[in-house]
Write a protein that holds these residues in place. Structure first.
Motif, short mmCIF file in Angstrom:
data_model
loop_
_atom_site.label_atom_id
_atom_site.label_comp_id
_atom_site.label_asym_id
_atom_site.label_seq_id
_atom_site.Cartn_x
_atom_site.Cartn_y
_atom_site.Cartn_z
N SER A 57 0.80 -1.22 0.00
CA SER A 57 0.00 0.00 0.00
C SER A 57 0.84 1.27 0.00
CB SER A 57 -0.94 0.02 1.22
OG SER A 57 -1.84 -1.07 1.17
N LEU A 58 2.14 1.14 0.23
CA LEU A 58 3.03 2.31 0.22
C LEU A 58 3.85 2.30 -1.06
CD1 LEU A 58 4.34 2.36 3.91
CD2 LEU A 58 2.36 3.54 2.93
N ARG A 59 3.73 3.35 -1.83
CA ARG A 59 4.46 3.44 -3.09
C ARG A 59 5.69 4.34 -2.98
NH1 ARG A 59 2.52 6.54 -8.49
NH2 ARG A 59 4.34 6.07 -9.78
N PHE A 60 5.60 5.35 -2.11
CA PHE A 60 6.64 6.38 -2.06
C PHE A 60 7.50 6.31 -0.79
CE2 PHE A 60 3.31 8.05 -4.80
CZ PHE A 60 4.01 8.55 -5.88
N HIS A 61 7.23 5.37 0.11
CA HIS A 61 7.94 5.35 1.38
C HIS A 61 8.23 3.92 1.82
CE1 HIS A 61 5.81 9.25 1.39
NE2 HIS A 61 6.88 9.67 2.04
N ARG A 62 9.25 3.79 2.67
CA ARG A 62 9.50 2.54 3.37
C ARG A 62 9.52 2.82 4.86
NH1 ARG A 62 15.08 0.90 4.56
NH2 ARG A 62 16.49 2.68 4.32
N VAL A 63 9.31 1.79 5.65
CA VAL A 63 9.19 1.93 7.10
C VAL A 63 10.54 1.66 7.75
CG1 VAL A 63 7.94 1.20 9.16
CG2 VAL A 63 6.80 1.17 6.92
N LEU A 64 10.95 2.54 8.67
CA LEU A 64 12.19 2.38 9.41
C LEU A 64 11.89 2.05 10.88
CD1 LEU A 64 14.24 5.42 8.04
CD2 LEU A 64 14.12 3.09 7.14
N GLU A 65 12.94 1.86 11.65
CA GLU A 65 12.77 1.65 13.09
C GLU A 65 12.39 2.97 13.76
OE1 GLU A 65 12.94 -1.28 14.83
OE2 GLU A 65 12.95 -2.09 12.79
N PRO A 66 11.71 2.93 14.90
CA PRO A 66 11.33 4.17 15.59
C PRO A 66 12.55 5.03 15.94
CG PRO A 66 10.13 2.30 16.48
CD PRO A 66 11.17 1.73 15.56
N ALA A 67 12.30 6.33 16.02
CA ALA A 67 13.34 7.29 16.40
C ALA A 67 13.10 7.78 17.82
CB ALA A 67 13.34 8.48 15.44
N ARG A 68 14.18 8.27 18.46
CA ARG A 68 14.08 8.81 19.82
C ARG A 68 14.65 10.22 19.83
NH1 ARG A 68 17.85 6.39 24.50
NH2 ARG A 68 19.40 7.40 23.15
N ARG A 69 13.97 11.10 20.52
CA ARG A 69 14.54 12.43 20.74
C ARG A 69 14.65 12.67 22.25
NH1 ARG A 69 9.56 16.51 18.95
NH2 ARG A 69 8.40 16.43 20.92
N THR A 70 15.66 13.39 22.64
CA THR A 70 15.90 13.67 24.05
C THR A 70 16.02 15.18 24.25
OG1 THR A 70 17.10 11.59 24.30
CG2 THR A 70 17.39 13.23 26.03
N ARG A 71 15.23 15.71 25.14
CA ARG A 71 15.30 17.13 25.49
C ARG A 71 15.35 17.23 27.00
NH1 ARG A 71 11.20 20.90 23.22
NH2 ARG A 71 12.98 22.33 23.03
N PHE A 72 16.47 17.75 27.47
CA PHE A 72 16.71 17.81 28.91
C PHE A 72 16.66 16.38 29.47
CE2 PHE A 72 14.50 21.76 27.64
CZ PHE A 72 15.57 22.63 27.77
N ILE A 73 15.72 16.07 30.34
CA ILE A 73 15.65 14.71 30.89
C ILE A 73 14.50 13.92 30.26
CG2 ILE A 73 16.67 15.41 33.08
CD1 ILE A 73 13.82 15.34 34.26
N LEU A 74 13.82 14.53 29.29
CA LEU A 74 12.65 13.88 28.70
C LEU A 74 13.03 13.16 27.42
CD1 LEU A 74 10.05 16.77 29.16
CD2 LEU A 74 10.43 14.80 30.65
N GLN A 75 12.39 12.03 27.18
CA GLN A 75 12.58 11.27 25.96
C GLN A 75 11.23 11.10 25.26
OE1 GLN A 75 16.00 8.13 26.02
NE2 GLN A 75 14.67 7.71 27.75
N HIS A 76 11.29 11.04 23.94
CA HIS A 76 10.07 10.83 23.17
C HIS A 76 10.41 9.96 21.97
CE1 HIS A 76 6.06 11.45 21.74
NE2 HIS A 76 6.44 12.10 20.65
N PHE A 77 9.50 9.05 21.62
CA PHE A 77 9.72 8.11 20.53
C PHE A 77 8.63 8.27 19.48
CE2 PHE A 77 11.70 6.36 24.27
CZ PHE A 77 12.85 5.74 23.81
N SER A 78 8.98 7.95 18.24
CA SER A 78 7.98 8.00 17.16
C SER A 78 8.35 7.03 16.06
CB SER A 78 7.89 9.42 16.57
OG SER A 78 6.99 9.45 15.47
N ALA A 79 7.32 6.57 15.34
CA ALA A 79 7.54 5.78 14.12
C ALA A 79 8.15 6.67 13.04
CB ALA A 79 6.21 5.19 13.64
#
Length: 222
Positions: free
Chosen positions: A118-140
């Protein structure tokens, strides 16, 4: 003696086997997991927008809506229908999802779409993590690729082409055969987050360039 399986039973069995099954997780940190079965007819209705996309940015916009629809269907079968944007609005609620739940589940949903073609223009990668100060956030994360060419439609060859080729050795007449339009230029290698943690269950996911997301961009939710 072998017993024949009724035709209607085979039809039901075939339909059940065709339904993709994806595991989603919830209650923070993927403490709880549940399988979601997507009925083929409902899934097909959702991915129509992806088929209509003619360029990468259109596919990303459609993908945001499709993810919302997939989570809405998941909410009919699991407690994740109670999930709200961020972590505060649904604190303590059964079915709540933090960014680990979302990044894991959204990646699984994206891979299901990818596996189905169903995806023609993209492929799926592993989730990414961002860190700001002591906080972490993850996303697809997805990555733009060279578009997969659609199946070629039959080309109508003008009548005069065959006649001229038979009468002379004039290959330039082949230029009269219509050519399918080339896919529009894109930006292969560009990466984007698909972040469903920012929104309530069933709403379109937020799609942002990965670098912008790493720099802290996105809706102001907690």
């Amino acid at each position: 003696m072998k017993r024949a399986i009724p035709i209607f039973a085979l039809a039901v069995l075939g339909s059940a086997q065709a339904a993709p099954v994806v595991e989603v997780c919830y209650n923070y940190g993927c403490v709880q997991r549940a399988e979601v079965r997507f009925a083929p007819a409902r899934l097909e209705a959702l991915v129509d927008g992806l088929r209509a996309a003619e360029r990468a940015e259109e596919e990303r916009a459609a993908l945001a809506v499709v993810l919302g629809g997939l989570y809405r269907l998941a909410g009919e079968q699991t407690p994740v229908g109670a999930d709200r944007a961020g972590n505060l609005l649904d604190a303590g609620v059964e079915g709540r999802m933090d960014c680990i739940d979302h990044s894991t589940s959204t990646t699984a949903l994206l891979r299901m779409l990818e596996t189905r073609g169903s995806l023609r223009f993209h492929r799926v990668l592993e989730p990414a993590r961002r860190t700001r100060f002591i906080l972490q956030h993850f996303s697809a994360v997805i990555e733009e690729i060279e578009p997969v060419a659609p199946l070629a439609e039959p080309v109508a060859v003008p009548d005069h082409v065959g006649l001229l080729l038979a009468a002379c050795d004039c290959a330039e007449v082949l230029d009269d055969i219509p050519r399918p339009p080339a896919p529009p230029p894109g930006n292969p290698g560009a990466r984007f987050v698909v972040d469903s943690w920012f929104v309530d269950n069933g709403e379109p996911a937020v799609v942002l360039p990965l670098q912008d997301w790493l720099n802290g961009e996105g809706p102001n939710v907690q």
